[in-house]
Design an enzyme around this catalytic site. Structure first.
Site, PDB file in Angstrom:
ATOM      1  N   GLU A 139       0.823  -1.212   0.000  1.00 46.13           N
ATOM      2  CA  GLU A 139       0.000   0.000   0.000  1.00 46.13           C
ATOM      3  C   GLU A 139       0.859   1.265   0.000  1.00 46.13           C
ATOM      4  OE1 GLU A 139      -4.126  -1.260   2.031  1.00 46.13           O
ATOM      5  OE2 GLU A 139      -2.507  -1.026   3.472  1.00 46.13           O
ATOM      6  N   HIS A 191      -6.472   0.004   9.362  1.00 46.31           N
ATOM      7  CA  HIS A 191      -7.758  -0.664   9.169  1.00 46.31           C
ATOM      8  C   HIS A 191      -8.453  -0.633  10.537  1.00 46.31           C
ATOM      9  CE1 HIS A 191      -5.972  -3.201   5.603  1.00 46.31           C
ATOM     10  NE2 HIS A 191      -5.937  -1.904   5.382  1.00 46.31           N
ATOM     11  N   TYR A 240     -12.072  19.050  18.532  1.00 48.92           N
ATOM     12  CA  TYR A 240     -10.780  18.459  18.187  1.00 48.92           C
ATOM     13  C   TYR A 240     -10.831  17.750  16.847  1.00 48.92           C
ATOM     14  CZ  TYR A 240      -8.841  19.999  22.485  1.00 48.92           C
ATOM     15  OH  TYR A 240      -8.385  20.818  23.482  1.00 48.92           O
TER      16      TYR A 240
HETATM   17 ZN   LIG Z   1      -5.220  -0.862   3.763  1.00 49.63          ZN
END
Ligand SMILES: [Zn+2]
Length: 206
Positions: free
Chosen positions: A73, A94, A119
Site C-alpha cells: 500500500e 484498518h 478536536y
Molecule cells: Zn489498507
C-alpha cells in the site's frame, strides 16, 4: 530529526497502535519523510513487532534503497507526499470504527463524519470518501490523488483511513481523533444529536 530517531519513532508508534487494537494482524502502515526519501513499514509486517533496522528505505521515486520490501500500500503514502509537499509522515490503518463508517450506505461522500467535537474539526476537518477499489489496484492511488491536494485525511470505502501530517505525531494524533470520532458517531446513531454549528466551525477554522 535524525533518520535513526525517525526509525525508532515509527516502531514505537506502531507498537502503541497495535497494542491498543487500532489495527490488527499485518494491516496498517506508517511512513515518514527523511532527507534521502522516506521510511516505510515493510510488507507483511505487524505494526506491533517492527524492527528499526528492517524498515523499507525508499528514494523520492519510491524505489527501495535498503531494508525489507515496502508495504503493497506504499502508493497510498506516495501520493500524499507528492500532492502535499509539507507532509512529513503518513499513517494508514484498518481501524475498526473508521472501517465500519466507510461501509455505511447513507453517508455524505464529500464529508463522511459530522462535526461532533472541536478536536475532530481542528485535526481532521472535512473527510471525503474515496470510492472502493480492489487491493493493489493502482486506480486507488489516482482516486486518492484527486482528493489529496485539498484533504490531509481521506477515508477509503470498505477499507480504512489514510492521514498525512507535518510529522509523525501530527499524523498519528489526527488518525486517532478520526477513529475516536467514528466510534462516537456509531454510538450516537439513532439518537438526536447536537453537532457543532457552521458558526462554531468557522470560529475553529479562524
Ligand atoms: Zn489498507
Amino acid at each position: 530529526m535524525s533518520e535513526a530517531k525517525q526509525r525508532e519513532e515509527i516502531c514505537m508508534i506502531g507498537e502503541s497502535i497495535f497494542a491498543r487494537g487500532l489495527t490488527a494482524g499485518s494491516s496498517g502502515n506508517i511512513s515518514a519523510r527523511i532527507d534521502e526519501g522516506w521510511l516505510m513499514t515493510p510488507t507483511g509486517s505487524s505494526l506491533g513487532r517492527l524492527d528499526p533496522a528492517r524498515l523499507s528505505k525508499l528514494d523520492p521515486e519510491g524505489r527501495l534503497i535498503s531494508g525489507d520490501a515496502p508495504t503493497k500500500e506504499s502508493f497510498l503514502h506516495r501520493v500524499m507526499y507528492e500532492e502535499r509537499p509539507a507532509t512529513g509522515a503518513v499513517v494508514h490503518l484498518h481501524s475498526t470504527h473508521s472501517v465500519a463508517v466507510s461501509c455505511l450506505a447513507e453517508t455524505d461522500p464529500a464529508d463522511v463524519l459530522p462535526p461532533i467535537t472541536a478536536y475532530y474539526v481542528m485535526r481532521v476537518g472535512r473527510l471525503p470518501l474515496v470510492p472502493y477499489f480492489r487491493p493493489g489496484d493502482l486506480a486507488l492511488a489516482e482516486a486518492v490523488r484527486s482528493f489529496a491536494g485539498k484533504h490531509h485525511a481521506v477515508l477509503l470505502a470498505n477499507h480504512g483511513p489514510v492521514v498525512a501530517g507535518s510529522n509523525l505525531d501530527a499524523a498519528v494524533n489526527a488518525i486517532e481523533e478520526l477513529e475516536e470520532t467514528a466510534k462516537l458517531y456509531l454510538l450516537l446513531r439513532g439518537a438526536k444529536t447536537r453537532f457543532l454549528t457552521p458558526a462554531q466551525i468557522r470560529e475553529l477554522e479562524a
